[in-house]
Design a protein around this motif. Sequence first.
Motif, PDB file in Angstrom:
ATOM      1  N   LEU A 230       0.785  -1.163  -0.001  1.00  0.00           N
ATOM      2  CA  LEU A 230      -0.080  -0.020  -0.085  1.00  0.00           C
ATOM      3  C   LEU A 230       0.949   1.147  -0.077  1.00  0.00           C
ATOM      4  N   HIS A 231       1.874   1.194   0.851  1.00  0.00           N
ATOM      5  CA  HIS A 231       2.669   2.437   0.888  1.00  0.00           C
ATOM      6  C   HIS A 231       3.525   2.673  -0.323  1.00  0.00           C
ATOM      7  N   ASP A 232       3.612   2.010  -1.180  1.00  0.00           N
ATOM      8  CA  ASP A 232       4.213   2.251  -2.776  1.00  0.00           C
ATOM      9  C   ASP A 232       3.109   2.681  -3.534  1.00  0.00           C
ATOM     10  N   ALA A 233       1.872   1.939  -3.253  1.00  0.00           N
ATOM     11  CA  ALA A 233       0.632   2.371  -4.464  1.00  0.00           C
ATOM     12  C   ALA A 233       0.218   3.742  -4.003  1.00  0.00           C
ATOM     13  N   LEU A 234       0.271   4.189  -2.886  1.00  0.00           N
ATOM     14  CA  LEU A 234      -0.179   5.575  -2.639  1.00  0.00           C
ATOM     15  C   LEU A 234       0.607   6.483  -3.378  1.00  0.00           C
ATOM     16  N   ASP A 235       1.854   6.488  -3.451  1.00  0.00           N
ATOM     17  CA  ASP A 235       2.808   7.119  -4.258  1.00  0.00           C
ATOM     18  C   ASP A 235       2.805   6.946  -5.764  1.00  0.00           C
ATOM     19  N   LYS A 236       2.246   7.895  -6.528  1.00  0.00           N
ATOM     20  CA  LYS A 236       2.415   7.541  -8.070  1.00  0.00           C
ATOM     21  C   LYS A 236       3.503   7.323  -8.583  1.00  0.00           C
ATOM     22  N   GLU A 237       4.673   7.929  -8.276  1.00  0.00           N
ATOM     23  CA  GLU A 237       5.999   7.685  -9.037  1.00  0.00           C
ATOM     24  C   GLU A 237       6.347   6.211  -8.374  1.00  0.00           C
TER      25      GLU A 237
ATOM     26  N   GLY B 256     -10.790  -2.530  -1.597  1.00  0.00           N
ATOM     27  CA  GLY B 256     -11.020  -1.273  -0.741  1.00  0.00           C
ATOM     28  C   GLY B 256     -11.936  -0.220  -1.652  1.00  0.00           C
ATOM     29  N   GLY B 257     -12.663   0.723  -0.762  1.00  0.00           N
ATOM     30  CA  GLY B 257     -13.579   1.543  -1.543  1.00  0.00           C
ATOM     31  C   GLY B 257     -13.406   3.007  -0.765  1.00  0.00           C
ATOM     32  N   SER B 258     -12.582   3.321   0.082  1.00  0.00           N
ATOM     33  CA  SER B 258     -12.513   4.627   0.416  1.00  0.00           C
ATOM     34  C   SER B 258     -11.238   5.288   0.162  1.00  0.00           C
ATOM     35  N   HIS B 259     -10.837   6.501   0.914  1.00  0.00           N
ATOM     36  CA  HIS B 259      -9.722   7.290   0.429  1.00  0.00           C
ATOM     37  C   HIS B 259      -8.640   6.643  -0.261  1.00  0.00           C
ATOM     38  N   SER B 260      -8.102   5.655   0.418  1.00  0.00           N
ATOM     39  CA  SER B 260      -6.651   5.365  -0.195  1.00  0.00           C
ATOM     40  C   SER B 260      -6.941   4.448  -1.530  1.00  0.00           C
ATOM     41  N   ALA B 261      -8.062   3.489  -1.507  1.00  0.00           N
ATOM     42  CA  ALA B 261      -8.278   2.868  -2.656  1.00  0.00           C
ATOM     43  C   ALA B 261      -8.612   3.469  -3.847  1.00  0.00           C
TER      44      ALA B 261
ATOM     45  N   GLY C  61     -10.805  16.375  -1.149  1.00  0.00           N
ATOM     46  CA  GLY C  61      -9.807  16.954  -1.813  1.00  0.00           C
ATOM     47  C   GLY C  61      -9.654  16.360  -3.108  1.00  0.00           C
ATOM     48  N   GLU C  62      -8.386  16.289  -3.794  1.00  0.00           N
ATOM     49  CA  GLU C  62      -8.223  15.896  -4.891  1.00  0.00           C
ATOM     50  C   GLU C  62      -8.970  14.668  -5.390  1.00  0.00           C
ATOM     51  N   THR C  63      -9.027  13.651  -4.511  1.00  0.00           N
ATOM     52  CA  THR C  63      -9.488  12.282  -4.546  1.00  0.00           C
ATOM     53  C   THR C  63     -10.854  12.322  -4.850  1.00  0.00           C
TER      54      THR C  63
ATOM     55  N   LYS D 113      -1.738  -8.590 -10.290  1.00  0.00           N
ATOM     56  CA  LYS D 113      -1.060  -7.983  -8.917  1.00  0.00           C
ATOM     57  C   LYS D 113      -2.473  -7.355  -8.198  1.00  0.00           C
ATOM     58  N   ILE D 114      -1.954  -7.407  -7.136  1.00  0.00           N
ATOM     59  CA  ILE D 114      -3.303  -7.020  -5.978  1.00  0.00           C
ATOM     60  C   ILE D 114      -2.534  -5.953  -5.194  1.00  0.00           C
ATOM     61  N   ILE D 115      -3.595  -4.891  -4.899  1.00  0.00           N
ATOM     62  CA  ILE D 115      -3.428  -3.856  -3.755  1.00  0.00           C
ATOM     63  C   ILE D 115      -4.451  -3.943  -2.786  1.00  0.00           C
ATOM     64  N   TYR D 116      -4.065  -4.201  -1.560  1.00  0.00           N
ATOM     65  CA  TYR D 116      -4.913  -4.029  -0.372  1.00  0.00           C
ATOM     66  C   TYR D 116      -4.933  -2.756   0.341  1.00  0.00           C
ATOM     67  N   ALA D 117      -6.044  -1.895  -0.046  1.00  0.00           N
ATOM     68  CA  ALA D 117      -6.343  -0.649   0.416  1.00  0.00           C
ATOM     69  C   ALA D 117      -7.552  -0.643   1.019  1.00  0.00           C
TER      70      ALA D 117
END
Length: 383
Positions: free
Chosen positions: A182-189, A205-210, A252-254, A289-293
């Motif tokens: 998750l910590h890498d997925a949150l940063d676009k770069e 997931g379906g909230s802010h991070s996802a 915000g942006e999201t 690949k999977i991302i748990y948010a």
Amino acid sequence: MVKKQLLAALCCLIHLTTCNYESTEWAVVGAGPAGITTVGLLLDAGIEPNQITWIDPEFNVGWLGNYCDNVPANVKTRLFVEFILACNEFCSLSTESIKKLFTYEPEKEYELFIILDPLRDITHHLLKKINSIQAKVTSLAYHDLTWHVGTAKKQIFSKKVILATGSHPRTLDYDCDCQIPLHDALDKERLKHYLEPDDTIGVIGGSHSAILILKHLHELATKRIINFYKNPIVYPVDMGDWELHASAGLRGETAYWAKNVLEKEKPANILRLKNSKKTRTTWLPICDKIIYACGFERNDLPQNDNTTPYECYDCTNGSIAPGLFGIGIAFPEKWEDPHGNIEYGIGIPDFMEYVQDSLPSWMRKKQTGYLLRFNQLVTIKQL
Ligand SMILES: Cc1cc2nc3c(=O)[nH]c(=O)nc-3n(C[C@H](O)[C@H](O)[C@H](O)COP(=O)(O)OP(=O)(O)OC[C@H]3O[C@@H](n4cnc5c(N)ncnc54)[C@H](O)[C@@H]3O)c2cc1C
């Protein structure tokens, strides 16, 4: 001669023993935003700096400080400015990053470094002022009206202990071997480096991070994105003197992207599915690949001798046991809004208000609370 040697040995023993122990009035465990807020407000309340011991293995503003500088904030800058202004100890500092924070547009959201850099400067300032131990607290026990706080470096005896020990991302064991943290997925770069042209990415997931991660993946032209969500997207609603969906609502942006792109004209490369065994069985096998948010869970708490029932946490004032309190995302304030929804105060500005409200009761000499003794839950009054 023998007498002298014995005396020297005794002095050495006393020195060694005293080096491994420290007595304090207040031990604050954790140096994320909640721990920083607590130390600042203890100093504002007039506690002598040498009566506060602060313990953390890193002192780098917690999980957010380690990973989230480039993540868009979900609160307006004004709230971060008010957070700094609410604590005299913080206001007394005038570093470049704090001065910079005051120059941003107050009603806009920026990336989180605008508050994380000031919090790093505040941490350095506080560390010069109070006692600190760079270590993890591994044990906690209550004997003779004193908390025994164990670390690999020292044992601390403290009248009061505040746990601001934070949380870490929750993961599940769905059938997909390749996980993007998750910590890498949150940063676009950083996320960019995980992606290959033909990838199908599952986002749980379906909230802010996802939703933020869906936005990143879409902007990075991911071939296919499958989002497994539980609850519909909600936005905060101004209800006059209160806010509906205060903590769950996107901001915000999201929120802007969710409203104007995802929900208006859903991009062709995004498939959103209600998370169920059936949808997972059908669609997870095609995810590369999977991302748990899907939320955060409390970090492991220090082991205790069963005298400290952490589950007895009072979510209206942080009290856990006599002289033991919890704060931050691990022990958030909880309330019910007028529509009956349960809300949790997990934003940085929430911590300031909660500690301000709770501190008078934490400072009272006479404490009440619960301790487990002989496998029974009993109320203890500490004089
Ligand atoms: C992606 C994301 C974006 C967010 N955006 C915002 C935002 O825009 N605005 C906002 O207000 N909030 C935001 N939040 C929420 C908020 O920032 C978090 O609730 C907050 O960072 C939690 O702080 P904390 O101090 O409680 O915990 P943490 O940051 O987790 O810190 C806990 C600290 O305790 C230490 N620790 C743990 N166990 C021990 C131990 N046994 N001994 C010693 N030390 C220990 C850890 O090392 C760590 O340093 C966001 C959160 C996330 C995940």
